[in-house]
Scaffold this motif. Structure first.
Motif, PDB file in Angstrom:
ATOM      1  N   GLN A 153      45.136 -12.382  -0.671  1.00 36.45           N
ATOM      2  CA  GLN A 153      46.268 -11.458  -0.717  1.00 36.45           C
ATOM      3  C   GLN A 153      46.238 -10.620  -1.991  1.00 36.45           C
ATOM      4  N   GLU A 154      45.973 -11.260  -3.117  1.00 32.00           N
ATOM      5  CA  GLU A 154      45.893 -10.539  -4.391  1.00 32.00           C
ATOM      6  C   GLU A 154      44.729  -9.547  -4.381  1.00 32.00           C
ATOM      7  N   VAL A 155      43.589  -9.994  -3.907  1.00 28.07           N
ATOM      8  CA  VAL A 155      42.391  -9.156  -3.854  1.00 28.07           C
ATOM      9  C   VAL A 155      42.620  -7.933  -2.968  1.00 28.07           C
ATOM     10  N   LEU A 156      43.147  -8.151  -1.782  1.00 29.18           N
ATOM     11  CA  LEU A 156      43.365  -7.025  -0.872  1.00 29.18           C
ATOM     12  C   LEU A 156      44.389  -6.047  -1.443  1.00 29.18           C
ATOM     13  N   GLY A 157      45.366  -6.557  -2.163  1.00 26.97           N
ATOM     14  CA  GLY A 157      46.308  -5.678  -2.860  1.00 26.97           C
ATOM     15  C   GLY A 157      45.609  -4.833  -3.906  1.00 26.97           C
ATOM     16  N   ASN A 158      44.747  -5.458  -4.710  1.00 23.63           N
ATOM     17  CA  ASN A 158      43.976  -4.724  -5.725  1.00 23.63           C
ATOM     18  C   ASN A 158      43.096  -3.655  -5.076  1.00 23.63           C
ATOM     19  N   LEU A 159      42.393  -4.040  -4.022  1.00 24.80           N
ATOM     20  CA  LEU A 159      41.479  -3.098  -3.363  1.00 24.80           C
ATOM     21  C   LEU A 159      42.247  -1.963  -2.682  1.00 24.80           C
ATOM     22  N   GLY A 160      43.389  -2.273  -2.123  1.00 25.78           N
ATOM     23  CA  GLY A 160      44.215  -1.236  -1.502  1.00 25.78           C
ATOM     24  C   GLY A 160      44.722  -0.244  -2.533  1.00 25.78           C
ATOM     25  N   ARG A 161      45.241  -0.749  -3.658  1.00 25.09           N
ATOM     26  CA  ARG A 161      45.719   0.138  -4.733  1.00 25.09           C
ATOM     27  C   ARG A 161      44.594   0.979  -5.313  1.00 25.09           C
ATOM     28  N   ALA A 162      43.388   0.436  -5.305  1.00 23.59           N
ATOM     29  CA  ALA A 162      42.232   1.158  -5.849  1.00 23.59           C
ATOM     30  C   ALA A 162      41.671   2.181  -4.861  1.00 23.59           C
TER      31      ALA A 162
END
Length: 123
Positions: free
Chosen positions: A51-60
């Motif tokens: 969940q944290e990773v996908l949030g980071n990748l989405g924001r990026a």
């Protein structure tokens, strides 16, 4: 090893080794849609980490989600694609150096925090 732009992007947008790992998993086959379960299994991570990773990748601006809630690598701009390509190439050549560069921002923050107590008010 990495250009200044790639290093800054790595440290401030990728942020974690898990995010880098999952980004590279998604990028190696950008036409494949990955379910969260597939990504957890492939990266040997957990739901919370993912969940944290996908949030980071989405924001990026590095992932897309299809109608079936599957994730794919999609760079929002050619400039982002160049940065990710540079990071991926460096990771394949010198993974330890990339990890060290990624983690150095955290070490700097810890060092600055510790310095604040060493110099703060003691004589």
């Amino acid at each position: 090893m990495l250009s200044d732009d790639a290093l800054i992007f790595l440290q401030h947008s990728i942020k974690t080794v898990w995010t880098l790992e999952i980004l590279l998993i998604l990028r190696r086959d950008p036409d494949r849609g990955w379910s969260p379960e597939d990504l957890i299994r492939e990266s040997r991570s957990s739901t919370l980490i993912l969940q944290e990773v996908l949030g980071n990748l989405g924001r990026a601006g590095l992932i897309a989600v299809d109608a079936n809630s599957r994730f794919r690598y999609r760079s929002a701009t050619p400039a982002l694609e160049r940065l990710v390509s540079e990071i991926a190439a460096a990771q394949s050549r010198r993974p330890a150096a990339v990890t060290k560069a990624l983690l150095s921002v955290s070490s700097d923050k810890i060092q600055n925090f510790a310095e604040a107590f060493r110099t703060g008010g003691r004589t």
